[in-house]
Scaffold this motif. Structure first.
Motif, PDB file in Angstrom:
ATOM      1  N   LEU A  65       1.057  -1.249   0.006  1.00 13.53           N
ATOM      2  CA  LEU A  65      -0.049   0.488   0.298  1.00 13.53           C
ATOM      3  C   LEU A  65       0.672   1.227  -0.221  1.00 13.53           C
ATOM      4  O   LEU A  65       1.728   1.538   0.935  1.00 13.53           O
ATOM      5  CB  LEU A  65      -0.402   0.289   1.217  1.00 13.53           C
ATOM      6  CG  LEU A  65      -1.857   1.087   1.404  1.00 13.53           C
ATOM      7  CD1 LEU A  65      -2.780   1.221   0.329  1.00 13.53           C
ATOM      8  CD2 LEU A  65      -2.483   1.440   2.915  1.00 13.53           C
ATOM      9  N   THR A  66       1.130   2.215  -0.887  1.00 12.09           N
ATOM     10  CA  THR A  66       1.137   3.017  -1.092  1.00 12.09           C
ATOM     11  C   THR A  66       0.057   4.167  -0.859  1.00 12.09           C
ATOM     12  O   THR A  66      -0.632   4.571  -0.712  1.00 12.09           O
ATOM     13  CB  THR A  66       2.057   4.102  -2.750  1.00 12.09           C
ATOM     14  OG1 THR A  66       2.211   2.918  -2.747  1.00 12.09           O
ATOM     15  CG2 THR A  66       2.822   5.337  -2.466  1.00 12.09           C
ATOM     16  N   SER A  67       0.583   5.067   0.858  1.00 17.19           N
ATOM     17  CA  SER A  67      -0.091   5.658   1.603  1.00 17.19           C
ATOM     18  C   SER A  67       0.958   6.132   2.653  1.00 17.19           C
ATOM     19  O   SER A  67       1.554   6.538   2.598  1.00 17.19           O
ATOM     20  CB  SER A  67      -1.378   5.268   1.861  1.00 17.19           C
ATOM     21  OG  SER A  67      -2.355   5.657   2.589  1.00 17.19           O
ATOM     22  N   SER A  68      -0.018   7.317   2.858  1.00 12.45           N
ATOM     23  CA  SER A  68       0.576   7.191   5.121  1.00 12.45           C
ATOM     24  C   SER A  68      -0.202   6.128   5.664  1.00 12.45           C
ATOM     25  O   SER A  68      -0.737   5.556   6.007  1.00 12.45           O
ATOM     26  CB  SER A  68      -0.120   8.988   4.908  1.00 12.45           C
ATOM     27  OG  SER A  68      -0.467   9.565   4.526  1.00 12.45           O
ATOM     28  N   PHE A  69       1.007   6.509   6.804  1.00 14.82           N
ATOM     29  CA  PHE A  69       0.899   5.654   7.958  1.00 14.82           C
ATOM     30  C   PHE A  69       1.423   5.436   9.124  1.00 14.82           C
ATOM     31  O   PHE A  69       2.255   6.885   8.976  1.00 14.82           O
ATOM     32  CB  PHE A  69       2.126   4.633   7.204  1.00 14.82           C
ATOM     33  CG  PHE A  69       2.135   3.783   6.749  1.00 14.82           C
ATOM     34  CD1 PHE A  69       1.163   2.107   6.307  1.00 14.82           C
ATOM     35  CD2 PHE A  69       2.540   4.470   4.813  1.00 14.82           C
ATOM     36  CE1 PHE A  69       0.763   1.856   5.158  1.00 14.82           C
ATOM     37  CE2 PHE A  69       2.570   3.479   4.054  1.00 14.82           C
ATOM     38  CZ  PHE A  69       1.931   2.125   3.647  1.00 14.82           C
ATOM     39  N   ASN A  70       1.117   5.077  10.201  1.00 21.34           N
ATOM     40  CA  ASN A  70       1.485   6.193  12.372  1.00 21.34           C
ATOM     41  C   ASN A  70       3.119   5.425  11.772  1.00 21.34           C
ATOM     42  O   ASN A  70       3.231   3.928  11.700  1.00 21.34           O
ATOM     43  CB  ASN A  70       0.446   5.449  12.489  1.00 21.34           C
ATOM     44  CG  ASN A  70      -0.605   6.049  12.509  1.00 21.34           C
ATOM     45  OD1 ASN A  70      -1.389   5.767  11.775  1.00 21.34           O
ATOM     46  ND2 ASN A  70      -0.628   7.382  12.875  1.00 21.34           N
ATOM     47  N   GLY A  71       3.646   5.945  11.988  1.00 23.72           N
ATOM     48  CA  GLY A  71       5.394   6.007  13.101  1.00 23.72           C
ATOM     49  C   GLY A  71       4.997   5.188  14.517  1.00 23.72           C
ATOM     50  O   GLY A  71       3.936   5.015  14.933  1.00 23.72           O
ATOM     51  N   ASN A  72       6.260   5.411  14.985  1.00 19.05           N
ATOM     52  CA  ASN A  72       6.243   4.811  16.037  1.00 19.05           C
ATOM     53  C   ASN A  72       6.400   6.604  16.810  1.00 19.05           C
ATOM     54  O   ASN A  72       5.652   6.682  16.968  1.00 19.05           O
ATOM     55  CB  ASN A  72       7.653   3.897  16.424  1.00 19.05           C
ATOM     56  CG  ASN A  72       7.554   2.968  15.780  1.00 19.05           C
ATOM     57  OD1 ASN A  72       6.422   1.739  15.385  1.00 19.05           O
ATOM     58  ND2 ASN A  72       9.041   2.423  15.066  1.00 19.05           N
ATOM     59  N   SER A  73       7.502   6.586  17.785  1.00 21.14           N
ATOM     60  CA  SER A  73       6.934   7.870  18.328  1.00 21.14           C
ATOM     61  C   SER A  73       8.006   8.699  18.089  1.00 21.14           C
ATOM     62  O   SER A  73       9.191   8.075  17.362  1.00 21.14           O
ATOM     63  CB  SER A  73       7.113   6.689  19.992  1.00 21.14           C
ATOM     64  OG  SER A  73       8.397   7.047  20.392  1.00 21.14           O
ATOM     65  N   GLY A  74       8.245   9.592  18.217  1.00 18.80           N
ATOM     66  CA  GLY A  74       8.640  10.725  17.971  1.00 18.80           C
ATOM     67  C   GLY A  74       9.198  11.868  19.215  1.00 18.80           C
ATOM     68  O   GLY A  74       8.262  11.923  20.254  1.00 18.80           O
ATOM     69  N   GLU A  75      10.017  12.791  19.155  1.00 19.74           N
ATOM     70  CA  GLU A  75      10.378  14.104  20.270  1.00 19.74           C
ATOM     71  C   GLU A  75      10.178  14.947  19.470  1.00 19.74           C
ATOM     72  O   GLU A  75      11.705  15.157  18.422  1.00 19.74           O
ATOM     73  CB  GLU A  75      11.839  13.186  20.959  1.00 19.74           C
ATOM     74  CG  GLU A  75      11.468  12.556  22.230  1.00 19.74           C
ATOM     75  CD  GLU A  75      12.351  12.076  23.197  1.00 19.74           C
ATOM     76  OE1 GLU A  75      12.848  13.044  23.878  1.00 19.74           O
ATOM     77  OE2 GLU A  75      12.975  11.254  23.150  1.00 19.74           O
ATOM     78  N   LEU A  76      10.263  16.239  19.840  1.00 21.30           N
ATOM     79  CA  LEU A  76      10.375  17.442  19.524  1.00 21.30           C
ATOM     80  C   LEU A  76      10.789  18.458  20.548  1.00 21.30           C
ATOM     81  O   LEU A  76       9.645  18.674  21.538  1.00 21.30           O
ATOM     82  CB  LEU A  76       9.466  18.450  18.535  1.00 21.30           C
ATOM     83  CG  LEU A  76       9.306  19.459  17.647  1.00 21.30           C
ATOM     84  CD1 LEU A  76      10.482  19.510  16.670  1.00 21.30           C
ATOM     85  CD2 LEU A  76       8.086  20.118  17.777  1.00 21.30           C
ATOM     86  N   TYR A  77      11.266  19.045  20.465  1.00 23.53           N
ATOM     87  CA  TYR A  77      11.855  19.671  21.801  1.00 23.53           C
ATOM     88  C   TYR A  77      12.787  21.125  21.333  1.00 23.53           C
ATOM     89  O   TYR A  77      13.459  21.301  20.418  1.00 23.53           O
ATOM     90  CB  TYR A  77      12.585  19.457  23.134  1.00 23.53           C
ATOM     91  CG  TYR A  77      13.274  18.303  21.702  1.00 23.53           C
ATOM     92  CD1 TYR A  77      14.890  18.911  21.847  1.00 23.53           C
ATOM     93  CD2 TYR A  77      13.686  17.274  21.830  1.00 23.53           C
ATOM     94  CE1 TYR A  77      15.731  17.236  21.704  1.00 23.53           C
ATOM     95  CE2 TYR A  77      14.169  16.035  21.395  1.00 23.53           C
ATOM     96  CZ  TYR A  77      15.515  16.226  21.104  1.00 23.53           C
ATOM     97  OH  TYR A  77      16.314  16.072  20.670  1.00 23.53           O
ATOM     98  N   GLY A  78      12.715  22.271  21.800  1.00 27.66           N
ATOM     99  CA  GLY A  78      13.867  23.276  22.070  1.00 27.66           C
ATOM    100  C   GLY A  78      13.425  24.722  22.947  1.00 27.66           C
ATOM    101  O   GLY A  78      12.694  24.650  23.854  1.00 27.66           O
TER     102      GLY A  78
END
Length: 903
Positions: free
Chosen positions: A738-751
């Motif tokens: 399937l070529t589409s959008s998917f859910n990845g695992n986890s992520g972090e954003l900070y600054g």
């Protein structure tokens, strides 16, 4: 790629800076010198009719007393910034980066996060974005003129009364209130005219706002208009292939597949109409009705030539250059129409008595986003295709030289011949059976939203209890960009119509107005006359039953969704001697109806098999709780410390979650392209901390740090289906790709964000008219998929800088504004769960410098000059490294002058 060690260092730096800012309480406080301005203030709204220092002071006062971490830009009626739309105005605030389309501000990103992580409201009513094709929920700010607003607020931490669909920020656009200003009759407006440096096109703007108030009854009406005729210089490079890639031409080496030479001539408009009625029979009581219409219009001519290097007969190519024999050239022309419209209608009321506050609002909003691009494509015939030499020593500006293609020494062979002075555009003709192709590219998205909200608050001494509910019902209908109904424009195809078509007949004698080196020149094509002829061809073929516009959009591209959100919240605000705490929770019940069709083509292995459309429906329904807490501590009279925590959500876009898809059973394994109705929302937990030191000259020095932990990060890629959603007639498609959008695992954003603004009132006159406003944001973050780790978030620059130096005194106001953002990832490559690093596309960092000059002839009349994009910024993109450029674009400098008035 972000390294964990660097992340930790940045956070340690953030904590250290916060500590140093706290130590600043020992600094002596300089005497504050107030600068008078013509202004009026009421609770919760700002109307500024004076100088920069007044507007700046009002914004800081609201920030100082806010319940949450917030940045506010008060509307400056004198127009101290040269901003035509709300995206440009927002870009002046801390930690805000702007995304541009052909040089014009369109989207904003807060704290470097993907724009889908920022929600938008107008006067507290949640709005949804419906971008082209519905592939993002990002709100298009270029459709909202700045003149209709009284203030812009960025809520960087959430309280329960704010919508939870905001991972990093909620932006509230606040419109003008006639009862919030002075009584009497008032008129305010401006008229301006200027030029675009590239192409010498016109630029013009005008606005008018008329209001009346007697303290009990208020009315306002207004309009705004901005238009520019623009030339956009654009060069693009196609994919980069490799001999190990089966798609690559074995006769060539690793290198670009094409050089794409484009120029756009466009007319863009931003228009707005707004009106409001307010009635306040007694103090603390108000009823109102507001209506807003905004639109963005873009009529765009495209001249495009693709030198198709990978289709050369022979020769070599690589990243530094190439020599190729008999290279086909494909031309594309069109006059296309882009439209975005918003119809926003709100009624509401406020009631305040004996410690009770009640606010009610009901809203209907319709958005329309439409595109029609009738594109003509034609190629050089084999016999007239030139030979090509290209030089990539300056990767963003490839130099192309053309040669004749002549017979070689052996029969049937061809070699490079004498040099050509230029490309003969007349070789783009109907020379084969199919002739030129006419491709009606279309895209539409429509939304209808009904929203009702009620907020009730009761003051009980040091405690204020607040609760409320919101109900939103949204219908979203539309389809992705479609190119499925191409028409041949060959003589045979047009037989019986009395019409003919030859692309070469539209070539003019006017050379391109370009600032880019190229090695060859082109003349403009008369796309306006071509479009008129194409419209006639469409109409004639349709009348003869030979063209059906209903076939422009395949059913698999269409989507129909309905979102119903029922929300309730409760929170308590406790005020104590040195600060306050606001805590509570928001409960949201979300229900999604998601309908569409999957296309299953005929299977050649099954006799009599025909293509069928399979109706599909994949609903979703869930309930979430979003707690939050915001604490403010008044360390001294001039210093505030804030800390907050929250949970938020970002839902997939309509195009991403659609059920429409195209299924191919003939490949091994089978393939599916389309939406992914099983996408989960992204969830986040976040913390914020800030220290704000308020200084004389209506100034502030602040440092803030933030961290967001994100689950189910969305990305586009190719992966096994893994469910039975696409199974029909006993066919198991769970293993299809399937070529589409998917859910990845986890992520972090900070600054961390640094912000400083102050007028230098401590300097002796006349130097006390100088002031500075600036902010620096350092950002880091990444997410993981099953196939890749430490992927940067698309759209995230790791450094964003906004700075303004101004002088204001004696009726003169001059402001020089600087904006810079570093490189950022734009698109993940399709492939191994997010692609490989070399296949990801990045946008290059850029610098913009603007200057705004104002002079007050009288207290009611001023003249102005806006000088935009003085750095002549070039917007670039590259694939993995700068050695593989994919795009460079510029629009040139812009100059505008005019008069403003207010009575």
């Amino acid at each position: 790629m972000i390294l964990a060690t660097r992340s930790g260092a940045l956070l340690r730096c953030s904590i250290s800076v916060l500590a140093m800012a706290a130590a600043a309480t020992a600094m002596p406080v300089m005497a504050q010198t107030a600068q008078a301005g013509d202004e009026a203030e009421t609770e919760g709204e700002i109307i500024v009719q004076g100088a920069i220092i007044t507007a700046q002071g009002e914004s800081i006062a609201q920030k100082r007393n806010a319940d949450n971490l917030i940045d506010i830009s008060a509307a400056d009626s004198v127009g101290r910034f040269p901003d035509q739309n709300s995206a440009a105005a927002l870009s002046r605030l801390p930690a805000v980066a702007v995304q541009r389309d052909q040089g014009q501000e369109r989207y904003i990103q807060v704290r470097g996060a993907p724009n889908r992580w920022t929600s938008v409201s107008i006067d507290g009513i949640p709005m949804i974005g419906a971008d082209e094709g519905g592939l993002t929920r990002a709100y298009r700010f270029d459709a909202v003129p700045a003149v209709i607003l009284s203030a812009l607020a960025i809520n960087k931490s959430l309280t329960p009364n704010l919508q939870a669909e905001a991972i990093v920020a909620n932006i509230d656009l606040r419109t003008f209130s006639p009862l919030a200003g002075k009584t009497g009759f008032h008129v305010q407006g401006d008229v301006g005219y200027g030029l675009m440096e590239l192409g010498d096109g016109d630029q013009r703007q005008g606005s008018l706002r008329v209001s009346y108030s007697d303290g009990t009854f208020g009315i306002v009406a207004g309009a705004s208009h901005y238009r520019r005729e623009q030339v956009t210089d654009n060069r693009e490079v196609g994919l980069y292939d490799n001999p190990s890639d089966p798609r690559a031409n074995a006769a060539t080496q690793f290198g670009p597949t094409e050089i794409d030479i484009r120029q756009y001539r466009l007319v863009r408009e931003n228009n707005g109409l707004f009106a409001g009625l307010e009635y306040s029979p007694a103090e603390g009581q108000r009823i109102y009705a507001k209506t807003i219409y905004t639109e963005f219009k873009d009529d765009e001519q495209r001249d495009q030539y693709e030198i198709r290097l990978d289709r050369a007969l022979s020769g070599t190519r690589n990243l530094s250059g190439g020599d190729l024999v008999r290279v086909p050239v494909r031309a594309s022309f069109n006059l296309g129409n882009y439209r975005t419209r918003n119809f926003i209608n709100t009624i509401g009321g406020d009631y305040e008595e004996n410690g009770w506050k009640v606010n009610f609002a009901a809203n209907y909003t319709r958005t329309e986003n439409t595109t029609f691009l009738p594109l003509v494509q034609a190629s050089t015939a084999t016999a007239t295709s030139p030979s090509v030499n290209y030089d990539f020593s300056r990767p963003n500006f490839p130099i192309v030289r053309l040669f004749q293609t002549v017979p070689g020494a052996t029969a049937g062979s061809f070699v490079r011949g004498p040099a050509l002075a230029n490309f003969d555009q007349t070789t783009i003709v109907n020379t084969n059976a199919s002739g030129a192709l006419l491709i009606p590219i279309v895209q539409d998205v429509f939304t209808d939203s009904f929203t009702v909200k009620l907020d009730v608050a009761k003051e009980l001494g040091d405690v204020t209890l607040t609760g409320g509910f919101l109900y939103a019902d949204r219908d979203i209908n539309g389809f992705l960009f479609s190119t499925s109904n191409a028409l041949s424009l060959s003589p045979a195809a047009l037989a019986g119509t009395g019409l003919s078509f030859n692309p070469a007949s539209y070539i003019t004698n006017t050379p391109w107005d370009t600032g880019f080196p190229l090695g060859l020149t082109f003349n403009y094509v008369d796309n306006t006359r071509m479009r008129a002829d194409l419209d006639n061809i469409f109409a004639t073929l349709q009348s003869q039953g030979r063209f059906n516009p209903a076939n422009n959009v395949p059913a698999a591209n269409r989507f129909a969704l309905n979102e119903k959100t029922l929300t309730g919240y409760g929170m308590a605000k406790f005020v104590f001697g040195s600060g306050q705490i606001v805590a509570g929770a928001r409960v949201e019940h979300f229900k999604l109806s998601n309908q569409g069709q999957a296309l299953i083509p005929a299977n050649p292995r099954i006799p009599g098999s025909v293509a069928v459309f399979l109706p599909r429906s994949v609903p979703q329904e869930y309930t979430d709780i979003f707690p939050s807490v915001n604490a403010r501590f008044d360390v001294t009279d001039n210093m505030v410390f804030r800390v907050s925590g929250q949970r938020g959500i970002a839902r997939p876009s309509f195009g991403e979650i659609r059920v429409g898809s195209a299924i191919n059973d003939t490949t091994l394994p089978g393939s599916i392209a389309g939406g992914n109705p099983n996408l989960k929302p992204e969830y986040t937990w976040g913390v914020d901390a800030s220290i704000e030191y308020y200084i004389p000259g209506q100034g502030i020095l602040s440092v803030s740090a933030y961290h967001r932990w994100v689950e189910n990060v969305l990305f586009s890629s190719e992966s096994a289906v893994g469910t039975n959603e696409f199974n029909t007639s006993g066919i198991d498609r769970s293993g299809y790709l399937l070529t589409s959008s998917f859910n990845g695992n986890s992520g972090e954003l900070y600054g961390v964000e640094f912000n400083y603004q102050q007028q230098f009132t401590f300097l002796p006159s006349p130097l006390d008219g100088f002031g500075f406003q600036g902010n620096l944001t350092l950002i880091e973050g990444s997410f993981d998929t099953d196939a890749r780790q430490n992927i940067g978030f698309p759209g995230t620059s790791d450094t964003v800088v906004n700075a303004s130096l101004y002088y204001e005194k004696y009726g003169l106001s001059v402001r020089a504004s600087y904006q810079w953002r570093s490189d950022y990832l734009e698109t993940l490559s399709i492939g191994t769960g997010g692609g490989v690093a070399t296949g990801d596309e990045f946008r290059g960092g850029y610098t913009n410098v603007d200057v705004a000059i104002r002079y007050d002839i009288t207290p009611n009349i001023s003249v102005f000059a806006d000088l935009n994009n003085l750095t002549d910024a070039k917007y670039t993109a590259f694939l993995g490294t700068r050695a593989r450029p994919t795009e460079v674009e510029q629009i040139g400098r812009r100059y505008l002058a005019g008069i403003r008035f207010g009575f």
